[in-house]
Design an enzyme around this catalytic site. Structure first.
Site, PDB file in Angstrom:
ATOM      1  N   PRO A  61     -15.317 -52.210 130.501  1.00  0.00           N
ATOM      2  CG  PRO A  61     -16.173 -51.609 132.589  1.00  0.00           C
ATOM      3  CD  PRO A  61     -15.005 -52.120 131.652  1.00  0.00           C
ATOM      4  CB  ILE A  87      27.742 -30.453  98.991  1.00  0.00           C
ATOM      5  CG1 ILE A  87      26.601 -31.128  98.660  1.00  0.00           C
ATOM      6  CG2 ILE A  87      27.725 -28.995  99.049  1.00  0.00           C
ATOM      7  CD1 ILE A  87      25.383 -30.600  99.759  1.00  0.00           C
ATOM      8  CG  ASP A  91      39.776 -34.208 103.107  1.00  0.00           C
ATOM      9  OD1 ASP A  91      39.034 -33.541 104.072  1.00  0.00           O
ATOM     10  OD2 ASP A  91      39.337 -34.693 102.444  1.00  0.00           O
ATOM     11  CE  LYS A 148      41.206 -33.070  97.939  1.00  0.00           C
ATOM     12  NZ  LYS A 148      39.888 -33.265  97.247  1.00  0.00           N
ATOM     13  CG  MET A 199      36.040 -23.858  99.658  1.00  0.00           C
ATOM     14  SD  MET A 199      36.380 -24.946  98.461  1.00  0.00           S
ATOM     15  CE  MET A 199      34.612 -25.148  97.830  1.00  0.00           C
TER      16      MET A 199
HETATM   17  N1  SAH Z   1      31.994 -31.367 101.682  1.00  0.00           N
HETATM   18  C1  SAH Z   1      32.047 -30.240 102.445  1.00  0.00           C
HETATM   19  C2  SAH Z   1      32.489 -28.985 101.790  1.00  0.00           C
HETATM   20  C3  SAH Z   1      33.825 -28.953 101.332  1.00  0.00           C
HETATM   21  S1  SAH Z   1      34.517 -27.326 100.659  1.00  0.00           S
HETATM   22  C4  SAH Z   1      30.504 -29.963 103.134  1.00  0.00           C
HETATM   23  O1  SAH Z   1      29.592 -30.389 102.512  1.00  0.00           O
HETATM   24  O2  SAH Z   1      30.379 -29.375 104.057  1.00  0.00           O
HETATM   25  C5  SAH Z   1      35.122 -26.846 102.056  1.00  0.00           C
HETATM   26  C6  SAH Z   1      34.406 -25.557 102.712  1.00  0.00           C
HETATM   27  O3  SAH Z   1      33.358 -26.130 103.571  1.00  0.00           O
HETATM   28  C7  SAH Z   1      35.389 -24.779 103.566  1.00  0.00           C
HETATM   29  O4  SAH Z   1      36.103 -23.999 103.023  1.00  0.00           O
HETATM   30  C8  SAH Z   1      34.202 -23.857 104.269  1.00  0.00           C
HETATM   31  O5  SAH Z   1      33.609 -23.020 103.452  1.00  0.00           O
HETATM   32  C9  SAH Z   1      32.985 -25.205 104.449  1.00  0.00           C
HETATM   33  N2  SAH Z   1      32.969 -25.882 105.875  1.00  0.00           N
HETATM   34  C10 SAH Z   1      33.319 -26.925 105.895  1.00  0.00           C
HETATM   35  N3  SAH Z   1      33.124 -27.335 107.241  1.00  0.00           N
HETATM   36  C11 SAH Z   1      32.932 -26.387 107.818  1.00  0.00           C
HETATM   37  C12 SAH Z   1      32.817 -26.026 109.212  1.00  0.00           C
HETATM   38  N4  SAH Z   1      32.789 -26.759 110.169  1.00  0.00           N
HETATM   39  N5  SAH Z   1      32.474 -24.450 109.607  1.00  0.00           N
HETATM   40  C13 SAH Z   1      32.399 -23.676 108.445  1.00  0.00           C
HETATM   41  N6  SAH Z   1      32.695 -23.860 107.137  1.00  0.00           N
HETATM   42  C14 SAH Z   1      32.793 -25.145 106.829  1.00  0.00           C
END
Ligand code: SAH
Length: 465
Positions: A43, A308, A250, A272, A385
């Site tokens: 309806p 990144i 790594d 690394k 880092m």
């Molecule tokens: N490709 C990675 C970054 C590599 S450089 C990304 O996109 O996250 C490595 C750095 O990433 C570390 O020294 C730290 O600063 C950061 N990082 C990665 N994993 C992390 C986590 N679980 N907690 C805090 N910092 C992190």
């Protein structure tokens, strides 16, 4: 078997829906995927159905159900909230041997709607024979994650080669072997990752010459493993990890993520550490290429996102130069993962209109960054880092005009059950951190948004040692 599963061709066939409410509308939406001619008898129509009527998608007979509505019908669905009407539809359909479904009423159903995984032309239907629709939905969700979104595209591509394959391999057994070889080879993954031209060439080459060099080549997937929590992996990352012959990983890749790798796969640690590289970068690049040339499916797992601060570009440059097929699977980078899990929005209308990702690695006790632009207000700075250089970073930012009271946070082992967040200001954070035992990896976030952490922190795991 209580119900026999079949796939019905209802294209352009008349289908009747009795009932004009939202439940009827949902069934209409589902059936529409198979393009029948739908007539709704009711309806009145709910807004959704009224709109479909206005768009010419359905026909409508504005009245109560009568037996004659079933004339010429291929399928009937009753979705009214009136048990008497539903029963009448069922009885009328039964007397004509018409397949009928009364929604949410299994005893008045000659057919039931399955949960559907739609990768047209590939379709998976799941049913619990009406015992538990929720269970069927859960199973469907499982399947959705396991079946790549481009499965349908793969099927369509294969269809374009059907006649050619028949001509090339007239004998059925040989043809089946050919398709098995194609489907177990690199062509499928090429389609899933959007390299359909390559896949087409590969199949064509296999048809022309039997074997092609690409056929014997493996491939490398550079896969972002995210910041730690395995639930943050992408579907594609998981799929590739479960198909891999060999995985290179790594230090940043969490144990929980590694646990999801196919058990039979070789796992190679190429860890690394700051100041020393266990395996030199060039060596990693070449190992990836060599393994793929041996025909292996290689997964290079990288913490966070491969592009990144991950040297992903260098690794695939070697592969590209040597003609090794590769793909890159993005991951959740530490900045997104840590910020989300710490309740620190990286941008915010009131505090930060932009966000910058920088590396804070120390070289000879200094960090080469554009401090002047980093010290500007209304932005968030995420420093990867940056633990070693933390005192230098805070000092330089203040020196270049940032307020000493600007909030800053150090997030340790973000997104894992060991996550810890230390907050302070540019003036205080270095001392706060110095007084603690800090566990790598750590990420530094600087900006007004850090002040939201107190209110927005939601991730509070209980650590069991
Ligand atoms: N490709 C990675 C970054 C590599 S450089 C990304 O996109 O996250 C490595 C750095 O990433 C570390 O020294 C730290 O600063 C950061 N990082 C990665 N994993 C992390 C986590 N679980 N907690 C805090 N910092 C992190």
């Amino acid at each position: 078997m209580d119900y026999f599963p079949i796939f019905l061709d209802i294209k352009k066939r008349p289908v009747l829906i009795v009932g004009g409410g939202e439940i009827a509308a949902r069934k209409v939406a589902l059936l529409q995927r198979a393009q029948p001619q739908i007539t709704v008898v009711a309806p009145a129509l709910c807004d959704t159905l009224a709109e479909l009527l206005a768009q010419g998608e359905i026909a409508h007979r504005a009245s109560e159900f009568s037996d004659d509505d079933l004339n010429g019908c291929a399928l009937v669905v009753a979705a009214t909230d009136d048990a008497v009407v539903n029963r009448a539809v069922y009885d009328a359909a039964e007397s004509r041997n018409l397949p009928v479904n009364v929604v949410d009423c299994p005893e008045l159903c000659r057919f039931i709607f399955p949960s559907i995984v739609d990768r047209t032309p590939v379709t998976v239907a799941v049913s619990t024979s009406g015992t538990s629709p929720v269970l069927a939905r859960l199973l469907r969700a499982h399947l959705e994650t396991m079946i790549p979104a481009s499965y349908g595209r793969l099927a369509n591509l294969l269809a374009t080669f059907r006649d050619k394959a028949k001509a090339r391999f007239p004998e059925m057994k040989a043809r089946r072997h050919f398709w098995e070889r194609i489907l177990q080879g690199p062509a499928t993954e090429m389609v899933f990752s959007g390299r359909e031209e390559d896949a087409t060439q590969l199949i064509q080459a296999a048809l022309d010459g039997g074997e092609s060099t690409a056929d014997k080549l493996g491939e490398v997937a550079l896969v972002g493993a995210g910041p730690g929590d395995p639930d943050l992996l992408t579907f594609r990352a998981l799929r590739l990890m479960q198909q891999a012959d060999v995985v290179l990983y790594d230090r940043l890749v969490s144990k929980e993520v590694l646990d999801l790798v196919r058990r039979e796969a070789d796992q190679i640690y190429v860890g690394k550490k700051r100041d020393y590289h266990s395996v030199r970068q060039e060596e990693i690049n070449q190992t990836l290429a060599d393994l793929a040339k041996q025909g292996k499916r290689v997964v290079r797992l990288k913490g966070g996102d491969p592009f990144i601060f991950g040297r992903g570009g260098e690794e695939i440059a070697t592969l590209a130069a040597q003609g090794v097929p590769f793909q890159v699977v993005p991951g959740i980078t530490a900045a997104s993962g840590c910020a989300s899990y710490a309740g620190i929005p990286l941008t915010h209308r009131d505090y930060a209109q932009s966000v910058r990702f920088v590396t804070g690695q120390l070289k000879d006790g200094t960090i080469n960054l554009d401090w002047h632009s980093l010290a500007q207000p209304q932005q968030t700075i995420v420093i990867y880092m940056g633990l070693q250089g933390l005192p230098v970073i805070c000092e330089q930012l203040i020196k270049h005009g940032a307020a000493a009271s600007l909030p800053a946070a150090l997030i340790q082992q973000g997104t894992t059950v060991h996550q810890q967040v230390l907050t302070g200001t540019l003036a205080t954070l270095a001392d706060i951190v110095a007084g603690q035992e800090v566990q790598a990896p750590t990420l530094l976030i600087v900006g007004e948004v850090v002040s939201l952490h107190d209110k927005l922190a939601w991730f509070k795991p209980i650590t069991v040692d």
